[in-house]
Design a protein around this motif. Structure first.
Motif, short mmCIF file in Angstrom:
data_model
loop_
_atom_site.label_atom_id
_atom_site.label_comp_id
_atom_site.label_asym_id
_atom_site.label_seq_id
_atom_site.Cartn_x
_atom_site.Cartn_y
_atom_site.Cartn_z
N ASN A 109 -12.88 -24.76 -4.02
CA ASN A 109 -11.86 -24.25 -3.12
C ASN A 109 -11.76 -25.21 -1.95
OD1 ASN A 109 -11.03 -22.66 -0.52
ND2 ASN A 109 -10.16 -21.54 -2.25
N GLY A 117 -5.36 -24.97 -4.92
CA GLY A 117 -6.34 -25.77 -5.66
C GLY A 117 -5.75 -26.44 -6.86
N SER A 139 -10.37 -25.59 -10.46
CA SER A 139 -9.91 -25.01 -9.20
C SER A 139 -8.78 -24.03 -9.51
CB SER A 139 -9.46 -26.08 -8.20
OG SER A 139 -9.33 -25.52 -6.91
N GLY A 229 -13.01 -22.80 2.38
CA GLY A 229 -13.75 -22.59 1.14
C GLY A 229 -15.22 -22.30 1.36
#
Length: 514
Positions: A109, A117, A139, A229
């Motif tokens: 992330n 992503g 992702s 993230g």
């Protein structure tokens, strides 16, 4: 006028990809569904949707392998896991190494919140080639983002006007206008995305990742989180500590701060980065074209911004470079040392009455591509932040805090103080003042802090280590510039991160790379 990205909104996707609607609907599924048993249908990736930033389909990987995309179903409401579902967009590059040495999937992330992503991972394909020797690189667009039930607020034309307005009000009329514009933006989000807004919490995305882990066939979640993230990874570790595999947090959000404290910390971080940029320019053997000293560079920028407040200059097309756009463009360029040369060029241009480069950088911050289309990063950013953050700030509260913000940064203080209004009249109450990332029993998590990071200041890494709990967080310091450490390509950082992810070697706590 929009409120600029805060600590939890460090828009890494726009920052790195630089310009590089709602397609996932909600469906009614039967009560006997078992989403962990679903099979993903991996196919060649389409071109990114406008909500993901647009552009071309991802180029083949080194060696000719193609990126593959799939859609995973997840509950719209995790409190009703057998109810309606949404589609989450995924992307992967299959492991390039010997299948017998494959560890599993490594899920990325890249931050935001609001970054796609699916768009960002291919932009880094070559950087993660070594990790791909033992992992499938994976992702996704988190819920509310891109093609994953993407939040929709204003259209492209409305966003052009929205981003032209004044985000640093100087009087009562401008303060009222800022608040009204914020409420109008937020009302549009409710009108266009009412069904998904209550379900875009970071905790919801963390549960999506655990479902993803199971659907991908992994016993543990191996994870690489950057910027926001790292918060998502911390929340995952709190909810599923026994499911954490090898995990790296880079450009670390401070989980102990509320949104006001995060904005204040970011004001200090961007000021530090601007001073470092100015010091680098003025210390070179040739003349620095934007000032003779750090103080001179700062003074000239302050004078430029003051002038732009009253008289914008030509930008791109019919749009003008305003004070707010210029401030956003400067902030955008500080995300990476690679962009410092563009900041120098942009300031030179602006001093001569040309706002094109700074507006290009500002557009990147806001997710606008060269065709005039906006990704949904701004909409998703507000939606996720406001779902997560309990505090709701008023104009009076911001005004009382302005002196503290200005002391932190004469250039960015107002810009970031007023950003805390972004959840005014938001349709969904916020979950908590701060995320809970305590993760007793988790496997070690490598936490990488960069001393020159503008968007997630270095101190956040140590706070994350402490919050994760004893024996979980392992701190690594990078003495560098820009947002994040691994993608600086510093050999020491790369060796430490690769050694852990590929071979399970946990570096000594307190390791320093420079």
């Amino acid at each position: 006028m929009p409120n600029p990205p805060r600590v939890r909104a460090a828009a890494l996707t726009a920052s790195v990809v630089l310009l590089s609607t709602l397609l996932a609907g909600c469906g009614d599924d039967s009560e006997d569904q078992d989403l962990t048993a679903q099979k993903l249908s991996w196919k060649d990736c389409p071109a990114p949707s406008p909500a993901e930033g647009g552009g071309d389909a991802p180029s083949p990987l080194p060696g000719g392998d193609e990126w593959q995309c799939a859609t995973m179903k997840a509950p719209l409401d995790w409190d009703r896991p057998k109810g309606d579902t949404i589609d989450l967009a995924l992307i992967r590059a299959k492991s390039s190494g010997d299948e017998s040495r494959r560890i599993g999937s490594l899920v990325f992330n890249f931050g935001g919140p609001g970054g796609s992503g699916v768009t960002t991972l291919p932009a880094f394909g070559a950087d993660y080639a070594k990790l791909r020797t033992r992992y499938d690189l994976v992702s996704f667009d988190p819920r509310g983002v891109g093609r994953s039930a993407g939040v929709e607020c204003l259209n492209d034309g409305q966003l052009d006007a929205y981003f032209q307005q004044d985000a640093t009000p100087d009087d009562a009329i401008e303060r009222t206008e800022l608040l009204d514009n914020t409420k109008e933006f937020n009302a549009a989000c409710e009108d266009n995305s009412e069904k998904v807004l209550p379900h875009v919490h970071t905790a919801d995305a963390a549960r999506d990742m655990d479902l993803m882990r199971q659907v991908l066939g992994d016993d543990k979640l191996h994870y690489f989180g950057i910027s926001y993230g790292t918060e998502l990874g911390g929340v995952y570790a709190h909810l599923f500590p026994k499911r954490v595999g090898r995990a790296v947090f880079d450009a670390v959000v401070d989980p102990t701060q509320d949104s006001e404290q995060g904005s204040l910390s970011q004001a200090k971080g961007f000021q530090l980065a601007l001073d470092n940029f100015a010091r680098d320019c003025t210390s070179k053997t040739e003349d620095c074209p934007i000032g003779d000293s750090v103080q001179d560079v700062g003074n000239r920028i302050a004078e430029l911004l003051k002038d732009l407040d009253g008289k914008p200059i030509p930008g791109i097309g019919s749009r003008q470079l305003t004070q707010t756009a210029a401030t956003g463009g400067i902030a955008q360029a500080l995300y990476s040392k690679d962009y410092w040369e563009f900041l120098t060029e942009g300031l030179e241009q602006a001093y001569d009455g040309n706002g094109q480069m700074l507006m290009f950088l500002s557009d990147a911050m806001n997710g606008r591509n060269q065709n005039g289309e906006y990704s949904n990063i701004s909409a998703a950013n507000v939606a996720i932040n406001c779902a997560d953050e309990k505090p709701r700030y008023t104009v009076d509260q911001v005004q009382r805090k302005l002196p503290e913000f200005r002391a932190a940064s004469a250039l960015f203080g107002d810009y970031l103080a007023w950003s805390t209004l972004s959840c005014a009249d938001w349709a969904v109450p916020g979950a908590a003042a701060r995320p809970d990332v305590s993760a007793p029993g988790s496997a070690p998590i490598l936490v990488v802090g960069n001393t020159g990071d503008p968007a997630t200041p270095y101190e956040g890494a140590r706070k994350m280590v402490t919050a994760l709990g004893k024996g979980v967080g392992v701190e690594l310091t990078y003495k560098g510039q820009g947002h994040g450490a691994y993608d600086s390509k510093n050999p020491c950082v790369r060796a430490a991160v690769d050694g852990y992810l590929l071979d399970g070697r946990v570096p000594a706590a307190g390791t320093v790379c420079s």
